[in-house]
Design a protein around this motif. Structure first.
Motif, PDB file in Angstrom:
ATOM      1  N   SER A  30       0.811  -1.224   0.000  1.00  0.00           N
ATOM      2  CA  SER A  30       0.000   0.000   0.000  1.00  0.00           C
ATOM      3  C   SER A  30       0.843   1.272   0.000  1.00  0.00           C
ATOM      4  N   ILE A  31       2.146   1.151  -0.196  1.00  0.00           N
ATOM      5  CA  ILE A  31       3.019   2.330  -0.191  1.00  0.00           C
ATOM      6  C   ILE A  31       2.597   3.260  -1.306  1.00  0.00           C
ATOM      7  N   PRO A  32       2.526   4.561  -1.074  1.00  0.00           N
ATOM      8  CA  PRO A  32       3.059   5.316   0.058  1.00  0.00           C
ATOM      9  C   PRO A  32       2.188   5.193   1.314  1.00  0.00           C
ATOM     10  N   LEU A  33       2.868   5.246   2.461  1.00  0.00           N
ATOM     11  CA  LEU A  33       2.232   5.188   3.772  1.00  0.00           C
ATOM     12  C   LEU A  33       2.538   6.472   4.531  1.00  0.00           C
ATOM     13  N   ARG A  34       1.693   6.790   5.500  1.00  0.00           N
ATOM     14  CA  ARG A  34       1.882   8.000   6.318  1.00  0.00           C
ATOM     15  C   ARG A  34       2.098   7.573   7.762  1.00  0.00           C
ATOM     16  N   ILE A  35       3.093   8.165   8.399  1.00  0.00           N
ATOM     17  CA  ILE A  35       3.368   7.901   9.811  1.00  0.00           C
ATOM     18  C   ILE A  35       3.382   9.225  10.552  1.00  0.00           C
ATOM     19  N   VAL A  36       2.486   9.352  11.517  1.00  0.00           N
ATOM     20  CA  VAL A  36       2.393  10.554  12.337  1.00  0.00           C
ATOM     21  C   VAL A  36       3.349  10.378  13.513  1.00  0.00           C
ATOM     22  N   THR A  37       4.366  11.228  13.556  1.00  0.00           N
ATOM     23  CA  THR A  37       5.375  11.150  14.607  1.00  0.00           C
ATOM     24  C   THR A  37       5.186  12.226  15.667  1.00  0.00           C
ATOM     25  N   GLY A  38       4.437  13.256  15.351  1.00  0.00           N
ATOM     26  CA  GLY A  38       4.352  14.405  16.240  1.00  0.00           C
ATOM     27  C   GLY A  38       5.613  15.235  16.085  1.00  0.00           C
ATOM     28  N   ASN A  39       5.863  16.121  17.024  1.00  0.00           N
ATOM     29  CA  ASN A  39       7.002  17.034  16.922  1.00  0.00           C
ATOM     30  C   ASN A  39       8.276  16.522  17.585  1.00  0.00           C
ATOM     31  N   SER A  40       8.240  15.314  18.119  1.00  0.00           N
ATOM     32  CA  SER A  40       9.405  14.754  18.795  1.00  0.00           C
ATOM     33  C   SER A  40      10.456  14.316  17.779  1.00  0.00           C
ATOM     34  N   LEU A  41      11.620  14.938  17.833  1.00  0.00           N
ATOM     35  CA  LEU A  41      12.708  14.547  16.937  1.00  0.00           C
ATOM     36  C   LEU A  41      13.184  13.130  17.215  1.00  0.00           C
ATOM     37  N   LYS A  42      13.150  12.722  18.467  1.00  0.00           N
ATOM     38  CA  LYS A  42      13.544  11.350  18.832  1.00  0.00           C
ATOM     39  C   LYS A  42      12.577  10.343  18.223  1.00  0.00           C
ATOM     40  N   MET A  43      11.273  10.611  18.309  1.00  0.00           N
ATOM     41  CA  MET A  43      10.256   9.715  17.743  1.00  0.00           C
ATOM     42  C   MET A  43      10.456   9.598  16.232  1.00  0.00           C
ATOM     43  N   LYS A  44      10.678  10.737  15.591  1.00  0.00           N
ATOM     44  CA  LYS A  44      10.880  10.742  14.137  1.00  0.00           C
ATOM     45  C   LYS A  44      12.140   9.960  13.769  1.00  0.00           C
ATOM     46  N   SER A  45      13.203  10.157  14.528  1.00  0.00           N
ATOM     47  CA  SER A  45      14.468   9.482  14.265  1.00  0.00           C
ATOM     48  C   SER A  45      14.325   7.959  14.369  1.00  0.00           C
ATOM     49  N   ILE A  46      13.625   7.501  15.375  1.00  0.00           N
ATOM     50  CA  ILE A  46      13.412   6.062  15.559  1.00  0.00           C
ATOM     51  C   ILE A  46      12.570   5.501  14.409  1.00  0.00           C
ATOM     52  N   ALA A  47      11.536   6.223  14.020  1.00  0.00           N
ATOM     53  CA  ALA A  47      10.673   5.783  12.916  1.00  0.00           C
ATOM     54  C   ALA A  47      11.467   5.698  11.614  1.00  0.00           C
ATOM     55  N   ILE A  48      12.282   6.696  11.354  1.00  0.00           N
ATOM     56  CA  ILE A  48      13.091   6.716  10.129  1.00  0.00           C
ATOM     57  C   ILE A  48      14.062   5.546  10.109  1.00  0.00           C
ATOM     58  N   GLU A  49      14.639   5.231  11.237  1.00  0.00           N
ATOM     59  CA  GLU A  49      15.556   4.094  11.332  1.00  0.00           C
ATOM     60  C   GLU A  49      14.853   2.798  10.912  1.00  0.00           C
ATOM     61  N   ALA A  50      13.642   2.586  11.383  1.00  0.00           N
ATOM     62  CA  ALA A  50      12.892   1.381  11.030  1.00  0.00           C
ATOM     63  C   ALA A  50      12.553   1.357   9.541  1.00  0.00           C
ATOM     64  N   ILE A  51      12.164   2.504   9.002  1.00  0.00           N
ATOM     65  CA  ILE A  51      11.824   2.601   7.574  1.00  0.00           C
ATOM     66  C   ILE A  51      13.044   2.254   6.725  1.00  0.00           C
ATOM     67  N   GLU A  52      14.176   2.814   7.082  1.00  0.00           N
ATOM     68  CA  GLU A  52      15.393   2.578   6.312  1.00  0.00           C
ATOM     69  C   GLU A  52      15.915   1.157   6.473  1.00  0.00           C
ATOM     70  N   GLU A  53      15.669   0.513   7.626  1.00  0.00           N
ATOM     71  CA  GLU A  53      16.029  -0.892   7.814  1.00  0.00           C
ATOM     72  C   GLU A  53      15.355  -1.767   6.759  1.00  0.00           C
ATOM     73  N   LEU A  54      14.144  -1.392   6.389  1.00  0.00           N
ATOM     74  CA  LEU A  54      13.383  -2.158   5.397  1.00  0.00           C
ATOM     75  C   LEU A  54      13.742  -1.761   3.964  1.00  0.00           C
ATOM     76  N   GLY A  55      14.586  -0.762   3.802  1.00  0.00           N
ATOM     77  CA  GLY A  55      15.026  -0.360   2.475  1.00  0.00           C
ATOM     78  C   GLY A  55      14.129   0.653   1.778  1.00  0.00           C
ATOM     79  N   TYR A  56      13.234   1.290   2.526  1.00  0.00           N
ATOM     80  CA  TYR A  56      12.340   2.286   1.941  1.00  0.00           C
ATOM     81  C   TYR A  56      12.874   3.691   2.181  1.00  0.00           C
TER      82      TYR A  56
END
Length: 72
Positions: A30-56
């Motif tokens: 279903s890509i593209p997908l949307r992930i709401v992280t809020g304004n937390s840079l730490k939350m965004k950083s962790i989410a991005i790490e998981a996304i990039e682990e999968l190669g996206y």
């Protein structure tokens, strides 16, 4: 555009990587997908790490810094 969305509000930081990884992996057709992280840079950083682990790739939902990212 309507995206399948994961909202990370209410999750602890140690739950984010696994949650995002599972969401993206399970919904890769279903890509593209949307992930709401809020304004937390730490939350965004962790989410991005998981996304990039999968190669996206990802980008901010809006031109200016926003509380959501789009997985591509």
């Amino acid at each position: 555009m309507n995206y399948l969305t994961l909202d990370l509000h209410g999750l602890f930081h140690d739950e984010v990587n696994r949650t995002v990884f599972n969401f993206v992996f399970s919904n890769s057709q279903s890509i593209p997908l949307r992930i709401v992280t809020g304004n937390s840079l730490k939350m965004k950083s962790i989410a991005i790490e998981a996304i990039e682990e999968l190669g996206y790739s990802w980008h901010n939902e809006h031109w200016v810094e926003s509380g959501a990212i789009i997985v591509t």
